[in-house]
Structure formats: C-alpha cells, structure tokens
Design a protein around this motif. Structure first.
Motif, PDB file in Angstrom:
ATOM      1  N   GLU A  17      -4.926 -21.486  32.173  1.00 45.77           N
ATOM      2  CA  GLU A  17      -5.295 -20.799  30.930  1.00 45.77           C
ATOM      3  C   GLU A  17      -4.371 -21.189  29.773  1.00 45.77           C
ATOM      4  OE1 GLU A  17      -5.376 -16.636  31.837  1.00 45.77           O
ATOM      5  OE2 GLU A  17      -7.200 -16.826  33.061  1.00 45.77           O
ATOM      6  N   LEU A  18      -3.067 -21.249  30.048  1.00 42.71           N
ATOM      7  CA  LEU A  18      -2.121 -21.616  28.999  1.00 42.71           C
ATOM      8  C   LEU A  18      -2.321 -23.063  28.573  1.00 42.71           C
ATOM      9  CD1 LEU A  18       0.169 -20.742  27.196  1.00 42.71           C
ATOM     10  CD2 LEU A  18       1.765 -21.231  29.049  1.00 42.71           C
ATOM     11  N   ALA A  19      -2.544 -23.938  29.542  1.00 39.72           N
ATOM     12  CA  ALA A  19      -2.788 -25.351  29.229  1.00 39.72           C
ATOM     13  C   ALA A  19      -4.056 -25.494  28.387  1.00 39.72           C
ATOM     14  CB  ALA A  19      -2.910 -26.160  30.520  1.00 39.72           C
ATOM     15  N   ALA A  21      -5.361 -23.183  26.406  1.00 36.44           N
ATOM     16  CA  ALA A  21      -5.081 -22.620  25.087  1.00 36.44           C
ATOM     17  C   ALA A  21      -4.269 -23.584  24.222  1.00 36.44           C
ATOM     18  CB  ALA A  21      -4.347 -21.289  25.229  1.00 36.44           C
ATOM     19  N   LEU A  22      -3.372 -24.330  24.868  1.00 40.54           N
ATOM     20  CA  LEU A  22      -2.526 -25.283  24.146  1.00 40.54           C
ATOM     21  C   LEU A  22      -3.183 -26.660  24.019  1.00 40.54           C
ATOM     22  CD1 LEU A  22       0.915 -24.351  25.743  1.00 40.54           C
ATOM     23  CD2 LEU A  22       0.107 -23.791  23.439  1.00 40.54           C
ATOM     24  N   ARG A  23      -4.347 -26.801  24.652  1.00 37.71           N
ATOM     25  CA  ARG A  23      -5.089 -28.065  24.629  1.00 37.71           C
ATOM     26  C   ARG A  23      -4.286 -29.230  25.204  1.00 37.71           C
ATOM     27  NH1 ARG A  23      -8.111 -27.638  18.775  1.00 37.71           N
ATOM     28  NH2 ARG A  23      -9.127 -25.671  19.232  1.00 37.71           N
ATOM     29  N   VAL A  24      -3.642 -28.956  26.335  1.00 38.68           N
ATOM     30  CA  VAL A  24      -2.904 -29.995  27.053  1.00 38.68           C
ATOM     31  C   VAL A  24      -3.294 -29.931  28.521  1.00 38.68           C
ATOM     32  CG1 VAL A  24      -0.935 -29.983  25.472  1.00 38.68           C
ATOM     33  CG2 VAL A  24      -0.882 -28.541  27.495  1.00 38.68           C
ATOM     34  N   LEU A  29       1.863 -29.696  30.826  1.00 37.19           N
ATOM     35  CA  LEU A  29       2.501 -28.427  30.491  1.00 37.19           C
ATOM     36  C   LEU A  29       3.613 -28.097  31.482  1.00 37.19           C
ATOM     37  CD1 LEU A  29       2.698 -25.891  28.774  1.00 37.19           C
ATOM     38  CD2 LEU A  29       0.851 -24.898  30.167  1.00 37.19           C
ATOM     39  N   ASP A  36      12.079 -28.606  29.362  1.00 34.61           N
ATOM     40  CA  ASP A  36      12.686 -27.577  28.524  1.00 34.61           C
ATOM     41  C   ASP A  36      13.766 -26.815  29.294  1.00 34.61           C
ATOM     42  OD1 ASP A  36      12.784 -26.042  26.027  1.00 34.61           O
ATOM     43  OD2 ASP A  36      11.970 -24.402  27.244  1.00 34.61           O
TER      44      ASP A  36
END
Length: 64
Positions: A17-19, A21-24, A29, A36
């Motif tokens: 879902e996060l990927a 949303a971030l379009r990656v 990710l 990081d």
C-alpha cells in the motif's frame, strides 16, 4: 548481495500500500528504508557514550 526477508500478511500489505501510494516498486521502497536506516546515527550508542564519558569524567581527569 541478495537478502530475503519474510513479512507477515499485514506487513506485506502495508508495504504494498505504501509503495503504491508513493508510486514506487515495493522492493525499491524496502531498499530505500534500509539505506535510510544505515544513514541514521546510532542515537542509542551516542547517548550511552555520552553517559559513560560524563559519568567517568573525573576519573579520566585523574588518570591523565
């Protein structure tokens, strides 16, 4: 180097879902998150180091 990480269903869904949303890509990710993590200073280590140095400051002065 290739590393395999097992995620439970909720973790997998969160990553997807996060990927999305971030379009990656989910792999990109995850790789970015690890990169990081390695670039962050080790706050716990720094705190522990400062504590030991401050606690033993007088002793270090006498030994010098």
């Amino acid at each position: 180097m290739t590393i395999s990480v097992e995620l439970d269903e909720a973790e997998s869904q969160n990553l997807r879902e996060l990927a999305l949303a971030l379009r990656v890509d989910a792999q990109a990710l995850a790789r970015a998150a690890i990169t990081d993590l390695f670039s962050q200073p080790a706050d716990d280590f720094d705190r522990a180091l400062r504590h030991v140095l401050e606690k033993n400051h007088e002793l270090y002065q006498r030994l010098a």
